[in-house]
Design a protein around this motif. Structure first.
Motif, PDB file in Angstrom:
ATOM      1  N   TRP A  28      44.376   4.657  58.862  1.00 15.47           N
ATOM      2  CA  TRP A  28      43.715   5.680  58.053  1.00 15.47           C
ATOM      3  C   TRP A  28      42.344   6.066  58.607  1.00 15.47           C
ATOM      4  N   GLY A  29      42.019   5.565  59.791  1.00 15.60           N
ATOM      5  CA  GLY A  29      40.743   5.907  60.408  1.00 15.60           C
ATOM      6  C   GLY A  29      39.579   5.517  59.517  1.00 15.60           C
ATOM      7  N   GLY A  65      39.776  12.253  53.822  1.00 15.16           N
ATOM      8  CA  GLY A  65      41.082  11.682  54.124  1.00 15.16           C
ATOM      9  C   GLY A  65      42.007  11.607  52.930  1.00 15.16           C
ATOM     10  N   ASN A  66      41.461  11.884  51.733  1.00 13.38           N
ATOM     11  CA  ASN A  66      42.272  11.870  50.522  1.00 13.38           C
ATOM     12  C   ASN A  66      42.476  13.263  49.930  1.00 13.38           C
ATOM     13  N   ALA A  67      42.007  14.277  50.634  1.00 11.55           N
ATOM     14  CA  ALA A  67      42.173  15.647  50.141  1.00 11.55           C
ATOM     15  C   ALA A  67      43.594  16.131  50.412  1.00 11.55           C
ATOM     16  N   ASP A  68      44.239  16.620  49.376  1.00 10.01           N
ATOM     17  CA  ASP A  68      45.591  17.189  49.521  1.00 10.01           C
ATOM     18  C   ASP A  68      46.555  16.214  50.197  1.00 10.01           C
ATOM     19  N   ILE A  69      46.603  14.973  49.690  1.00  8.25           N
ATOM     20  CA  ILE A  69      47.521  13.981  50.258  1.00  8.25           C
ATOM     21  C   ILE A  69      48.955  14.431  50.030  1.00  8.25           C
ATOM     22  N   VAL A  94      41.582   3.727  49.980  1.00  5.04           N
ATOM     23  CA  VAL A  94      42.931   3.816  50.545  1.00  5.04           C
ATOM     24  C   VAL A  94      43.940   3.809  49.407  1.00  5.04           C
ATOM     25  N   TYR A  95      43.817   2.807  48.531  1.00  2.61           N
ATOM     26  CA  TYR A  95      44.594   2.757  47.296  1.00  2.61           C
ATOM     27  C   TYR A  95      43.849   1.847  46.333  1.00  2.61           C
TER      28      TYR A  95
END
Length: 259
Positions: free
Chosen positions: A38-39, A106-110, A82-83
């Motif tokens: 997930w970088g 990184g959580n936009a529009d998953i 991440v979660y």
């Protein structure tokens, strides 16, 4: 490492599993680690060290309490960005696109498949691992008292928080009320029930899923993180909360005998 075509999974970390005490300590936000797949979620290292990525001081406090209470400790190995293991897969906060003033690129529009992949990699192993700890202890006659441990920021959206120890309950308030009473007697902390969050804020998912179905005593503790900033503070808080939790347990045992 996962085999080709498989999703790498991140099982919960379990400490002191052979303990004989009744407490099961849970720390869903123990880590700010973001696995390589997930970088950095598009965040700076400063942001990943901030409270949005984890609960600073919570793991150290949980470990200190585990030693004092002879309690098993279950904690999550990856960042809540991440979660968030204290959220169901359909909750927006499980993989938040924004936390306080921070956007999480990184959580936009998953995508749907990515939501499923994170659920399978983090949440499902977490749920199964914690449930296994609780079920095994029930089988051994060590009927658990489930305590989830969190820390919170002293200033939220620019507003200072006076509360120092939040005692939060879900459907069953008995143990939380006993803990609040004990904390008021044994400490000088500003102790409040259902603050700075409550079950209405969807923060009691773990309790609802893991403790309530078995009728287990349970509580969520929120400690203001400026009170956990040093090793000395963690030691002091652990000493206080160990006494508080033990007194709370004695009280609900007394109530059970009287009923």
């Amino acid at each position: 490492m996962a085999a080709a075509g498989e999703t790498e999974s991140f099982a919960p970390l379990i400490e002191n599993e052979v303990s004989q005490g009744r407490f099961v300590l849970v720390c869903e936000h123990a880590s700010n680690a973001v696995p390589a797949r997930w970088g950095t979620l598009g965040l700076t290292q400063e942001a990943l060290r901030a409270h949005i990525a984890w609960d600073p001081g919570a793991r150290a406090l949980a470990q200190a309490l585990s030693a004092r209470l002879d309690a098993v400790l279950v904690h999550a190995p990856v960042s809540r960005l991440v979660y968030d293991c204290n959220r169901a897969p359909d909750m927006a906060g499980a993989m938040p696109a924004q936390s306080e003033v921070y956007e999480i690129p990184g959580n936009a529009d998953i995508a749907r498949d990515e939501r499923l992949a994170r659920t399978q990699a983090v949440y499902l192993p977490w749920v199964a691992g914690l449930h296994g700890v609780i079920a095994r202890r029930i089988a051994l006659g060590l009927r658990p008292v489930v305590v989830t441990l969190h820390s919170f920021t002293p200033v939220y959206h620019g507003k200072p928080r006076r509360v120092e120890l939040g005692v939060i309950h879900d459907a069953d308030a008995h143990f939380a009320v006993a803990v609040q009473s004990a904390a008021s007697k044994l400490t000088r902390l500003n102790v409040q029930l259902n603050a700075p969050y409550s079950a209405a804020d969807d923060v009691t998912h773990t309790l609802r899923l893991q403790a309530t179905p078995y009728g287990l005593p349970n509580v969520m503790l929120e400690i203001r993180n400026d009170l956990l900033a040093t090793a000395e503070q963690v030691t002091t808080m652990a000493d206080q909360l160990a006494a508080v939790l033990n007194m709370g347990l004695v009280e609900i045992q007394r109530q059970a005998k009287a009923s």
